[in-house]
Design a protein around this motif. Structure first.
Motif, PDB file in Angstrom:
ATOM      1  N   SER A  46      27.396  32.874  19.646  1.00 39.65           N
ATOM      2  CA  SER A  46      27.659  32.934  18.218  1.00 39.65           C
ATOM      3  C   SER A  46      26.825  31.892  17.479  1.00 39.65           C
TER       4      SER A  46
ATOM      5  N   TYR B  32      32.418  44.359  22.397  1.00 40.52           N
ATOM      6  CA  TYR B  32      31.413  44.248  21.340  1.00 40.52           C
ATOM      7  C   TYR B  32      31.319  45.528  20.544  1.00 40.52           C
TER       8      TYR B  32
ATOM      9  N   ASN C 163      23.477  41.912  18.712  1.00 38.63           N
ATOM     10  CA  ASN C 163      22.538  41.126  17.904  1.00 38.63           C
ATOM     11  C   ASN C 163      21.193  40.994  18.612  1.00 38.63           C
TER      12      ASN C 163
ATOM     13  N   LEU D 182      17.575  46.725  10.689  1.00 44.76           N
ATOM     14  CA  LEU D 182      18.531  45.944   9.897  1.00 44.76           C
ATOM     15  C   LEU D 182      18.308  46.298   8.436  1.00 44.76           C
TER      16      LEU D 182
ATOM     17  N   GLN E  95      22.233  41.260   7.224  1.00 43.17           N
ATOM     18  CA  GLN E  95      22.625  41.882   8.473  1.00 43.17           C
ATOM     19  C   GLN E  95      21.933  41.259   9.667  1.00 43.17           C
ATOM     20  N   LYS E  96      22.725  41.002  10.729  1.00 40.30           N
ATOM     21  CA  LYS E  96      22.130  40.411  11.916  1.00 40.30           C
ATOM     22  C   LYS E  96      22.375  41.246  13.160  1.00 40.30           C
ATOM     23  N   SER E  97      23.234  42.246  13.046  1.00 46.44           N
ATOM     24  CA  SER E  97      23.556  43.044  14.231  1.00 46.44           C
ATOM     25  C   SER E  97      23.534  44.521  13.890  1.00 46.44           C
TER      26      SER E  97
ATOM     27  N   GLU F 132      23.349  33.117  17.187  1.00 49.34           N
ATOM     28  CA  GLU F 132      23.248  34.112  16.121  1.00 49.34           C
ATOM     29  C   GLU F 132      23.191  33.441  14.759  1.00 49.34           C
ATOM     30  N   ARG F 133      23.937  32.341  14.619  1.00 46.83           N
ATOM     31  CA  ARG F 133      23.959  31.647  13.326  1.00 46.83           C
ATOM     32  C   ARG F 133      22.885  30.587  13.234  1.00 46.83           C
TER      33      ARG F 133
ATOM     34  N   CYS G  67      14.620  44.626  14.460  1.00 48.22           N
ATOM     35  CA  CYS G  67      14.656  44.085  13.100  1.00 48.22           C
ATOM     36  C   CYS G  67      14.428  45.180  12.059  1.00 48.22           C
TER      37      CYS G  67
END
Lengths: 475, 234
Positions: free
Chosen positions: A454, B186, B190, B144, B149-151, A457-458, B141
């Motif tokens: 996590s 999940y 990501n 997205l 948005q990252k996932s 991801e951040r 990418c």
């Protein structure tokens, strides 16, 4: 000479080591210790046999559903066991440190086999502080608290204990049911010494709120004393959100008779504390009602706020339907049913009658004032009971909240470590995080990994481009 | 419009002649090629506008569909994704003029038929190991669509995996897709997990998984996948 018979002596069916332990044959044990000491693995043998015996019996105790029914009894049993082995080590094994350590690790092993241990230890303390320690000398109180602390030290999930302890303490403080303020504070000090300031700062906050509320009430009565006259006497505890266990906001319409004084208090308080918000926690209060029954019998009923709201309705009506009560009080269904059950279905406390007389509360029930109610006591307590072991669903909920609380703690530890080390491999992060958090709980390596991901991801961390085992801190 | 070489002749009265300085053969060549390139650019631009949306000035999904049909390639074909990569297109389903120019210039094409003919070569280029990682991460990418948005949701990831890695790592992709669909840990994947899977395909022996070390920093989803595979196999 002894060496060849060592094993046989220890394992003997009815007089072996284990029997000696069970029957507390201190002299025999002492003799065995003295003899076996002369042989190179003699003490190790005794220690190992004793350790596996303790672990096995401990495991049995922790997994026996019968034993687990009464938490207070269960913890008492644990303390008794500890006392017994301590005595054996002191009187027969000359306080041998290695035996002490073996005992400690065994207890640590089996106490944590049951995930409810933290809750049970807190319930034990709750029971003692509510009534168990009444009339006990200060010295003996300290002794007991020290023993409890010993069990506390064995817990892997100290944060779970903290959660329950907070809940139980809140109930004790708010119902004024603590046997000794000194005992309460003494335990907090012990916890602080063991776990640091952070652990106990919120608990101390609760005590502070109680004290401050006393002062506030004094001020309130001083300024409004004359107004009250015949009306209800109000006593308010102002709780600082954050120090007390979080409570859901519940709807509940307070009876007209007390609305007046409640408003007066609210204005008084907000007048002296600008910028604050007050909300009545109707699910946590209590009330003392003076009731007169059919033949003129008077009683003083100690009830919860919800019960008060319901009972006050019967000043204006002799019978009310469930739906009517629900509508006027606006108490949530689950709580209302529990409330009505405690007022109408419990022997000796049935100040209300229910039609039909069934055990459960349903929407179609009707309730009547029970003017035939009698009790040999003037003061009758109908309020909600003391802290009890949680039901399965409640326990699950608490578990979930604990897991949620742990996530940011794990993340903070990871960030702290990575900030200092800059680059570190996975296994070492897990080891360091575990070390940092061990005074509160044992983090699950899978959860640690999830938190790392996590953080990746951040964009707090990244994987090293070359060596796949490494993580890098991103400034 | 012709640009006269200044030294061609000293014709007077030419209002548009540029600096009358000496020139060399390379200048002549450059002039000729830039003449050609400007012609090419013109054709590229015209081609762009033939597919672009009048009001937005961009080629939108509809335009891409007609481009695809002209090229006789399905719009879900991986080669369109490769084209987007070549263009370094930012927004899925859209090409702007700059991206279009970039792509077509690099491919040295200026008509639809030339573009179609360039696709096999483009595919070879993308599949070169040195380029493929970049293409692989680009394809994630590219999907997205929202700002922060990252996932990407599991369903789309499965489709993307099949599209991008299916031909190269059929077995791994099939099993992983099966796993993703039945697991419930999940709901989205990501970039880190996406890249992790590629590394997995390249490094881990399949389907025996004998060299997989769960103590290394593989994304957790892959640890779980391996566990699931091992349970299936026993």
């Amino acid at each position: 000479m002894i060496e060849s018979h060592m094993h046989r002596l220890v394992q003997m069916e009815n007089s072996g080591l284990i029997n000696m332990i069970v029957d507390e044959k201190y002299e025999d044990l002492g003799r065995m210790y003295y003899l076996f000491r002369r042989v190179s693995n003699g003490l190790v043998l005794i220690r190992d046999v004793m350790t596996s015996y303790i672990r096995d019996t401990g495991k049995q105790l922790l997994t026996d559903p019968e034993r687990l029914k009464d938490p207070v009894d269960f913890v008492q049993h644990l303390l008794d066991l500890k006392d017994k082995y301590d005595k054996i080590i002191t009187s027969a094994f000359r306080n041998d440190k290695t035996f002490q350590n073996a005992l400690n690790s065994s207890f640590e092993y089996f106490i944590n086999l049951n995930s409810r241990s933290p809750e049970f230890i807190s319930l034990f303390v709750d029971d003692k502080l509510r009534k168990g320690l009444r009339g006990v000398t200060e010295e003996d109180v300290e002794l007991l608290l020290d023993k409890v602390m010993m069990l506390f030290r064995y817990l892997q999930e100290k944060d779970v204990f903290e959660k329950y302890y907070k809940q139980h303490l809140a109930k004790r403080l708010l119902s004024g049911k603590s046997v000794s303020d000194d005992a309460e504070r003494s335990l907090i000090v012990k916890l602080k010494t063991e776990c640091g300031y952070q652990f106990t700062s919120k608990l101390e906050g609760m005590f502070t709120d109680m004290k401050t509320s006393q002062d506030t009430m004094q001020g309130f009565h001083a300024s409004h004393g004359s107004d009250i006259g015949d009306g209800p006497m109000l006593s308010v505890q102002v709780l600082t959100t954050g120090s007390w266990p979080t409570q859901p906001i519940t709807t509940c319409k307070l009876p007209a008779e007390i609305l007046g004084i409640c408003e007066k208090f609210r204005n008084y308080y907000l007048g002296t504390h600008t910028g604050r918000r007050l909300s009545w926690q109707t699910n946590m209060g209590t009330a003392d009602l003076k009731a007169t029954f059919g033949k003129g019998q008077k009683h003083e009923l100690n009830v919860s706020t919800y019960q008060m709201c319901v009972l006050m309705l019967f000043n204006d009506a002799d019978r009310l339907s469930y739906k009517e009560i629900e509508q006027v009080t606006e108490i949530p269904t689950f709580d209302l049913k529990r409330c009505l059950q405690s007022l109408a279905c419990v022997k000796g406390k049935n100040v209300l009658r229910k039609e039909p007389m069934s055990k459960d509360i349903v929407d179609t029930d009707t309730f009547l004032f029970n003017d035939k109610y009698t009790s040999k006591f003037f003061k009758v307590k109908i309020g909600t009971v003391a802290a009890q072991r949680e039901s399965e669903p409640e326990n699950q909920e608490t578990r979930q909240r604990v897991e949620e609380d742990r996530k940011p703690q794990i993340e903070a530890a990871i960030v702290r470590i990575m900030k200092a080390r800059r680059v570190l491999d996975h296994n070492n992060i897990v080891a360091e995080v575990t070390k940092q958090l061990q005074s509160r709980f044992l983090p699950n390596p899978v959860v640690i990994k999830k938190r790392i991901e996590s953080l990746i991801e951040r964009e707090f961390l990244e994987r090293d481009k070359g060596d796949r085992k490494l993580y890098r801190y991103l400034a | 419009m012709m640009r006269r070489s200044a030294c061609a002749s000293k014709k007077t009265g030419q209002p548009n002649s540029t600096n009358p300085i000496s020139c060399s053969p390379s200048d002549l060549f450059r002039t000729a090629s830039s003449k050609a390139s400007s012609k090419e650019m013109e054709r590229i631009d015209n081609l762009f506008y033939s597919f672009a949306n009048r009001s937005s000035g961009m080629i939108d999904p509809e335009g891409i569909e007609s481009l695809c049909s002209d090229m006789e390639v399905d719009h879900t074909d991986v080669r369109i994704l490769m084209l987007a990569w070549k263009m370094k297109a930012e927004k899925q389903g859209y090409f702007n003029l700059e991206e279009w120019r970039r792509g077509l210039k690099a491919l040295r094409v200026d008509t639809v038929s030339k573009l179609r003919k360039a696709l096999p070569e483009l595919e070879k280029e993308v599949r070169r190991p040195s380029n493929f990682v970049d293409f692989y991460s680009y394809s994630f990418c590219y999907c997205l669509t929202e700002e922060k948005q990252k996932s990407i949701d599991i369903e789309s990831i499965c489709q993307l995996l099949d599209l991008v890695l299916g031909s190269q790592f059929r077995a791994q992709v099939d099993y992983f897709i099966e796993y993703l669909k039945i697991q419930s840990d999940y709901k989205v994947i990501n970039l880190d997990q996406w890249m992790g899977f590629f590394r997995f395909c390249n490094e881990i022996s399949f389907p025996d998984l004998s060299n997989y070390d769960p103590d290394l920093a593989w994304p957790l989803v892959l640890d779980n996948f391996v566990e699931w595979m091992q349970a299936k196999q026993s």
